[in-house]
Enzyme design. Structure first.
Site, short mmCIF file in Angstrom:
data_model
loop_
_atom_site.label_atom_id
_atom_site.label_comp_id
_atom_site.label_asym_id
_atom_site.label_seq_id
_atom_site.Cartn_x
_atom_site.Cartn_y
_atom_site.Cartn_z
N ASP A 190 -6.18 12.41 14.03
CA ASP A 190 -5.30 11.40 14.73
C ASP A 190 -6.12 10.57 14.39
O ASP A 190 -6.80 10.22 13.78
CB ASP A 190 -5.21 12.26 15.98
N GLY B 260 1.52 14.19 20.50
CA GLY B 260 2.59 14.19 20.27
C GLY B 260 3.28 13.12 19.78
O GLY B 260 5.02 12.58 19.97
N CYS C 79 1.16 17.59 17.49
CA CYS C 79 0.49 16.69 17.45
C CYS C 79 -0.65 17.14 18.44
O CYS C 79 -0.47 18.10 18.81
CB CYS C 79 -0.02 15.50 16.71
N1 PTR Z 1 -5.14 8.08 25.29
C1 PTR Z 1 -5.89 8.70 24.42
C2 PTR Z 1 -6.36 8.10 23.39
O1 PTR Z 1 -6.15 6.87 23.35
O2 PTR Z 1 -6.42 8.63 22.20
C3 PTR Z 1 -3.22 9.26 23.35
C4 PTR Z 1 -3.66 8.86 22.57
C5 PTR Z 1 -4.16 10.20 21.49
C6 PTR Z 1 -2.76 8.85 21.42
C7 PTR Z 1 -3.89 11.40 20.39
C8 PTR Z 1 -2.26 9.37 20.49
C9 PTR Z 1 -2.83 10.13 19.61
O3 PTR Z 1 -2.97 11.13 18.05
P1 PTR Z 1 -1.35 12.07 18.55
O4 PTR Z 1 -0.53 11.89 18.56
O5 PTR Z 1 -1.42 11.84 16.70
O6 PTR Z 1 -2.02 13.52 17.91
#
Ligand code: PTR
Ligand code: PTR
Length: 295
Positions: A180, A228, A225
């Site tokens: 991520d 998402g 993911c």
């Molecule tokens: N609040 C979470 C953070 O700060 O990590 C939100 C978040 C998590 C945002 C994962 C995006 C993320 O990636 P993906 O949408 O690719 O899973």
């Protein structure tokens, strides 16, 4: 198209990042009331990643709330081509599978691992082992077969609706090399994954034949993911741009992402994910012989 692609190839990383920062400033064009309701808080994996009321996918026959953190997203010339959603939480497995059933989903795309860096990113919402079976609310899911590829796994699942005693097949594709906030280790392997996913969706729609009476391209694909938005948005944007390139020889990453963010808010999370879209399109064009290899 060659001229357009050569133009894209000359873009500087900093210019592309700038374009993304401009997009990021545009506020989401809707409301988040349902996602913010106190009784729905526990249904969001991240308190700051909510879905727009205007595009959310309601659970049609909910057990309690009809809210699930999932949004309809249009594809290339296809309304509701995708459902972008968060990695299911244990308490939302039942809602997730009900949504899959209700929306007639044939293909689920997962672009995360369940655990990354020692942290849980997504629940284990399907039976992992061949022959395994799990019950989630009113849906029973059987793992019929797993095909392991270098960068992804393809699992054939059988979904049983215990209320109606009907059953259906669903294909589950999990891409394994994409952390991520990061970008995939290789654009080529992600595009190969995308091609495999699309081929399977076409094959399943065709096999259903007249039973499938909706859009000729089929029901929405579920893409998720962890939150998402980051990887999910990147995957869908790439699919849309490559489809357009193939169809009419042009594409527009900025317009594609702008539109997507009006449906699944916050789609694409980092400047590098946005830049990755450009690079992946160029790599793909080179492989297709649309661009000289030294671009
Ligand atoms: N609040 C979470 C953070 O700060 O990590 C939100 C978040 C998590 C945002 C994962 C995006 C993320 O990636 P993906 O949408 O690719 O899973
Ligand atoms: N944890 C996420 C982050 O820090 O990126 C939460 C978040 C999600 C923050 C979306 C801001 C977001 O909006 P935008 O992508 O429009 O900046």
């Amino acid at each position: 198209p060659q001229e357009l692609l050569m133009h894209l190839g000359r873009l500087q990383r900093s210019g592309v990042h700038q374009e993304y920062e401009e997009l990021r400033k545009e506020p989401p064009p809707g409301t988040f009331h349902c996602a913010q309701a106190a009784y729905n808080q526990e249904r969001n994996r991240y308190g700051d990643v909510l879905c727009l009321d205007q595009t959310r996918v309601p659970v049609l026959f909910p057990q309690r709330s009809d809210y699930i953190n999932a949004s309809f997203m249009d594809g290339y010339k296809q309304k509701n081509a995708y459902i972008g959603t968060q990695g299911p939480l244990e308490r939302t497995y039942g809602d997730f599978w009900r949504m899959v059933w209700e929306q007639n989903v044939l293909v689920i795309v997962m672009t995360t691992r369940t655990d990354e860096g020692g942290r849980r990113k997504c629940g284990q919402y399907w039976p992992l082992e061949e022959g395994g079976q799990e019950v989630y609310g009113h849906m029973a899911v059987v793992n019929q077969r797993v095909d392991h590829h270098t960068h992804y796994n393809h699992t054939i699942l059988e979904l049983h609706n215990t209320e109606t005693c009907e059953q259906r097949q669903v294909s589950h594709f999990q891409y394994l090399s994409w952390p991520d906030y990061g970008v995939p280790t290789s654009a080529v392997t992600l595009i190969d994954f995308l091609v495999a996913v699309k081929r399977q969706q076409r094959k399943m729609v065709k096999a259903l034949g007249l039973q499938w009476t909706g859009h000729p391209l089929g029901p929405p694909m579920v893409v998720h993911c962890s939150a998402g938005i980051g990887r999910t948005g990147t995957f869908c944007a790439l699919d849309i741009c490559l489809s357009q390139l193939q169809d009419v020889g042009s594409l527009n990453v900025c317009q594609t992402v702008r539109r997507m963010r009006t449906q699944r808010a916050f789609s694409i999370q980092t400047p590098d994910q946005y830049y990755f879209c450009y690079n992946a399109i160029l790599e793909h064009a080179q492989r297709q012989g649309l661009l000289p290899a030294n671009q």
